[in-house]
Design an enzyme around this catalytic site. Structure first.
Site, PDB file in Angstrom:
ATOM      1  N   HIS A  23       0.814  -1.683   0.085  1.00 54.90           N
ATOM      2  CA  HIS A  23       0.003  -0.012   0.182  1.00 54.90           C
ATOM      3  C   HIS A  23       0.748   0.579   0.703  1.00 54.90           C
ATOM      4  CE1 HIS A  23      -3.331  -2.910   1.959  1.00 54.90           C
ATOM      5  NE2 HIS A  23      -3.471  -2.603   0.659  1.00 54.90           N
ATOM      6  N   LYS A  47     -16.346  -7.873   5.712  1.00 53.90           N
ATOM      7  CA  LYS A  47     -14.864  -9.041   6.797  1.00 53.90           C
ATOM      8  C   LYS A  47     -14.788  -8.430   8.057  1.00 53.90           C
ATOM      9  CE  LYS A  47     -11.589  -7.586   3.258  1.00 53.90           C
ATOM     10  NZ  LYS A  47     -10.317  -7.593   2.597  1.00 53.90           N
ATOM     11  N   ARG A  96      -1.399  -5.722  -8.236  1.00 52.93           N
ATOM     12  CA  ARG A  96      -0.483  -6.768  -7.932  1.00 52.93           C
ATOM     13  C   ARG A  96      -0.513  -8.100  -9.101  1.00 52.93           C
ATOM     14  NH1 ARG A  96      -2.741  -7.803  -2.061  1.00 52.93           N
ATOM     15  NH2 ARG A  96      -4.587  -8.087  -3.496  1.00 52.93           N
ATOM     16  N   SER A 134      -2.166  -7.663   3.372  1.00 51.44           N
ATOM     17  CA  SER A 134      -3.338  -7.816   4.492  1.00 51.44           C
ATOM     18  C   SER A 134      -3.846  -9.113   5.412  1.00 51.44           C
ATOM     19  CB  SER A 134      -4.192  -6.868   5.003  1.00 51.44           C
ATOM     20  OG  SER A 134      -3.705  -5.207   4.189  1.00 51.44           O
TER      21      SER A 134
HETATM   22  O1  PNS Z   1      -8.855  -2.821   0.484  1.00 49.94           O
HETATM   23  P1  PNS Z   1     -10.587  -3.337  -0.455  1.00 49.94           P
HETATM   24  O2  PNS Z   1     -11.007  -4.218   0.512  1.00 49.94           O
HETATM   25  O3  PNS Z   1      -9.447  -4.047  -1.850  1.00 49.94           O
HETATM   26  O4  PNS Z   1     -11.297  -2.077  -0.362  1.00 49.94           O
HETATM   27  C1  PNS Z   1     -12.790  -2.154  -1.431  1.00 49.94           C
HETATM   28  C2  PNS Z   1     -12.805  -1.169  -0.902  1.00 49.94           C
HETATM   29  C3  PNS Z   1     -12.707  -0.724   0.048  1.00 49.94           C
HETATM   30  C4  PNS Z   1     -12.322  -0.280  -2.280  1.00 49.94           C
HETATM   31  C5  PNS Z   1     -14.181  -1.134  -1.617  1.00 49.94           C
HETATM   32  O5  PNS Z   1     -15.141  -1.670  -0.994  1.00 49.94           O
HETATM   33  C6  PNS Z   1     -15.542  -0.509  -1.724  1.00 49.94           C
HETATM   34  O6  PNS Z   1     -14.982   0.530  -2.009  1.00 49.94           O
HETATM   35  N1  PNS Z   1     -16.284   0.031  -0.057  1.00 49.94           N
HETATM   36  C7  PNS Z   1     -17.775   1.195  -0.283  1.00 49.94           C
HETATM   37  C8  PNS Z   1     -18.940   0.227  -0.654  1.00 49.94           C
HETATM   38  C9  PNS Z   1     -19.106   1.296  -1.917  1.00 49.94           C
HETATM   39  O7  PNS Z   1     -18.343   2.312  -3.030  1.00 49.94           O
HETATM   40  N2  PNS Z   1     -19.274  -0.132  -3.035  1.00 49.94           N
HETATM   41  C10 PNS Z   1     -19.392  -0.226  -4.692  1.00 49.94           C
HETATM   42  C11 PNS Z   1     -18.211  -0.163  -5.709  1.00 49.94           C
HETATM   43  S1  PNS Z   1     -17.796  -1.717  -6.395  1.00 49.94           S
END
Ligand code: PNS
Length: 166
Positions: A23, A47, A96, A134
């Site tokens: 990150h 989660k 990645r 993570s």
């Molecule tokens: O670190 P991660 O778990 O890969 O991040 C995922 C994240 C936070 C980017 C994604 O879950 C997110 O944007 N959540 C907010 C809800 C949302 O907007 N959902 C619709 C878009 S897919």
């Protein structure tokens, strides 16, 4: 600032439970392309998180304590709303291995559907960290493996402290 000199702001969203060197390398890459990177910490991930949103934000702030172009904030609800609220139109994500592609493609397309004027921009993870996630870091740390080169020092210390109280 006039229209042409407007600050280029990117929002880098994620769970960051906890932030890893992978990150960190994406944020540093973002700073090359943008004037400011706002790290958006999802405060209620599906989660169950090991660290609270406050703890996750504290660690990120500590890593970038000397970089005033990095801002850290929590968000819940739709990411596109948070991006707009922050005065940005760019979602920054890291890629990645190929395995990330499908998930990222789905999210980028969903976000475009929700908000056509917001663009998702990808940065390739540093090859030294392409396998770092993570979840894996937490698993290895729980099992007593050495994760000191995979996470910033503050995260390493907090991870050991957290696991010793569990
Ligand atoms: O670190 P991660 O778990 O890969 O991040 C995922 C994240 C936070 C980017 C994604 O879950 C997110 O944007 N959540 C907010 C809800 C949302 O907007 N959902 C619709 C878009 S897919």
């Amino acid at each position: 600032m006039g229209y042409k000199e407007q600050m280029k702001i990117a929002v880098y969203p994620g769970s960051f439970d906890p932030i890893t060197q992978g990150h960190v390398s994406i944020i540093n890459g973002g700073l090359v392309a943008f004037d400011k990177v706002i790290v958006g910490v999802l405060s209620n991930p599906k989660k169950t998180a090991l660290f609270s949103a406050e703890e996750r934000m504290d660690m990120i702030r500590e890593v970038f304590i000397d970089e005033d172009r990095v801002e850290v904030d929590a968000f819940e609800g739709l990411l596109v709303n948070f991006v707009r609220h922050k005065g940005s139109r760019v979602i920054l994500r890291g890629l990645r291995a190929v395995a990330d592609f499908e998930y990222e493609l789905q999210m980028a397309n969903m976000n475009r559907k929700l908000s056509e004027d917001i663009e998702t921009i990808f940065i390739m993870a540093n090859d030294a960290y392409f396998y770092v996630a993570s979840g894996l870091v937490k698993e290895v740390a729980k099992l007593g493996g050495d994760i000191s080169s995979l996470v910033p020092n503050v995260v390493h210390q907090r991870l050991l402290a957290k696991l010793s109280t569990r």
